[in-house]
Design an enzyme around this catalytic site. Structure first.
Site, PDB file in Angstrom:
ATOM      1  N   SER A 144       0.771  -1.386   0.026  1.00  0.00           N
ATOM      2  CA  SER A 144       0.035   0.181  -0.217  1.00  0.00           C
ATOM      3  C   SER A 144       0.479   1.308  -0.119  1.00  0.00           C
ATOM      4  O   SER A 144       1.627   0.900   0.728  1.00  0.00           O
ATOM      5  CB  SER A 144      -1.164  -0.116   1.034  1.00  0.00           C
ATOM      6  OG  SER A 144      -1.635   1.268   0.969  1.00  0.00           O
ATOM      7  N   TYR A 157      -2.747   0.277  10.547  1.00  0.00           N
ATOM      8  CA  TYR A 157      -1.941  -0.019   8.930  1.00  0.00           C
ATOM      9  C   TYR A 157      -0.759  -0.246   8.825  1.00  0.00           C
ATOM     10  O   TYR A 157      -0.422  -0.791   8.326  1.00  0.00           O
ATOM     11  CB  TYR A 157      -3.217  -0.128   8.384  1.00  0.00           C
ATOM     12  CG  TYR A 157      -3.444  -0.077   7.073  1.00  0.00           C
ATOM     13  CD1 TYR A 157      -3.519  -1.632   6.867  1.00  0.00           C
ATOM     14  CD2 TYR A 157      -3.734   1.040   6.091  1.00  0.00           C
ATOM     15  CE1 TYR A 157      -3.416  -2.091   4.888  1.00  0.00           C
ATOM     16  CE2 TYR A 157      -3.503  -0.132   4.410  1.00  0.00           C
ATOM     17  CZ  TYR A 157      -3.201  -0.964   4.215  1.00  0.00           C
ATOM     18  OH  TYR A 157      -3.713  -1.253   2.966  1.00  0.00           O
TER      19      TYR A 157
END
Length: 258
Positions: A144, A157
């Site tokens: 990501s 995250y």
């Protein structure tokens, strides 16, 4: 359209090659499985939701195997069922909260690390002998933009995806000189049916993430990048590909209409 099966001619580089896709029951994983099958790979899909997995596999001519990347026995059984692996797409992952560090839910942090990082380590370790034996193996990590930059409310995250990023970098160094490529695709804002919903807990909050954003990425966009990376001539290694929608100039800079 998102969720529809892409139409592509088989790629000669894919012929006879076996591609494993984890987290394939929805989102980017499902889109990647569809695209790699269309490219001509023999696709094996793994995920916990076997009913959805089998439906996908039946629609694209793939093989479905149950897989929980957080469970050693599940990973061992999955790897033991495979005779050949040429490509591993480590896609299983997710975000499970948006809390600031001061309000951290450590169970959520542990889950994020277990799924995103340790899950990728388990699968890679289990399938690396087969990838080496293929003579032209590929390990691709779906990370990501959160693997490269931090932001408020994203620590559980971003910490996990930073872990995935450094896992890819380290493995590439360790496998230097061997016939295995190590690649990383780092998506920015991708609108899928479950990612923000799982993270934020309500459809209203999930929809707000994308409100006013003109054409956020969709799962098929990332599947397209993955297919491109794994079908390059094998001496070409896509170390890191960052892909964002045009509306997202940076993690904190998103153009919204209205």
């Amino acid at each position: 359209m998102p969720g529809t099966e892409p139409t592509h001619s088989p790629t000669p580089a894919a012929r006879g090659r076996v591609a494993v896709v984890t987290g394939a029951s929805s989102g980017i994983g499902a889109a990647t499985a569809r695209r790699l099958a269309a490219e001509g790979f023999d696709v094996v899909v793994g995920a916990r939701r076997v009913d959805r997995l089998e439906s996908l596999a039946a629609s694209i001519g793939a093989r479905a195997l149950p897989l929980d990347v957080t469970d050693d026995a599940s990973v061992t059984a999955f790897a033991g069922a495979l005779d050949r692996v040429d490509v591993l797409v480590n896609n299983a992952g997710g975000a499970f909260d948006a809390a600031p560090v001061a309000e951290a839910d450590l169970d959520s942090w542990a889950r994020s690390y277990e799924v995103n990082v340790l899950g990728s380590v388990r699968l890679t370790k289990a399938l690396l002998p087969a990838l080496r034996a293929s003579g032209a193996g590929d390990v691709l990590f779906v990370s990501s933009t959160a693997a490269l930059i931090s932001y408020e409310g994203g620590a559980s995250y971003t910490a996990a995806k930073h872990g995935v990023h450094t896992l890819a970098e380290t493995l590439r160094l360790e496998l230097n000189g061997e016939p295995v490529r190590v690649m990383e695709i780092a998506p920015g804002m991708v609108r899928t049916e479950e990612f923000s919903l799982n993270r934020l807990g309500s459809q209203e909050k999930a929809d707000a993430v994308y409100r006013g954003v003109r054409e956020p990425l969709v799962a098929d966009d990332i599947a397209d990048c993955i297919a491109w990376a794994v079908t390059r001539p094998h001496h070409v290694n896509i170390d890191l590909l960052v892909v964002r929608p045009l509306a997202q100039a940076a993690q904190h800079k998103v153009a919204r209409e209205g």
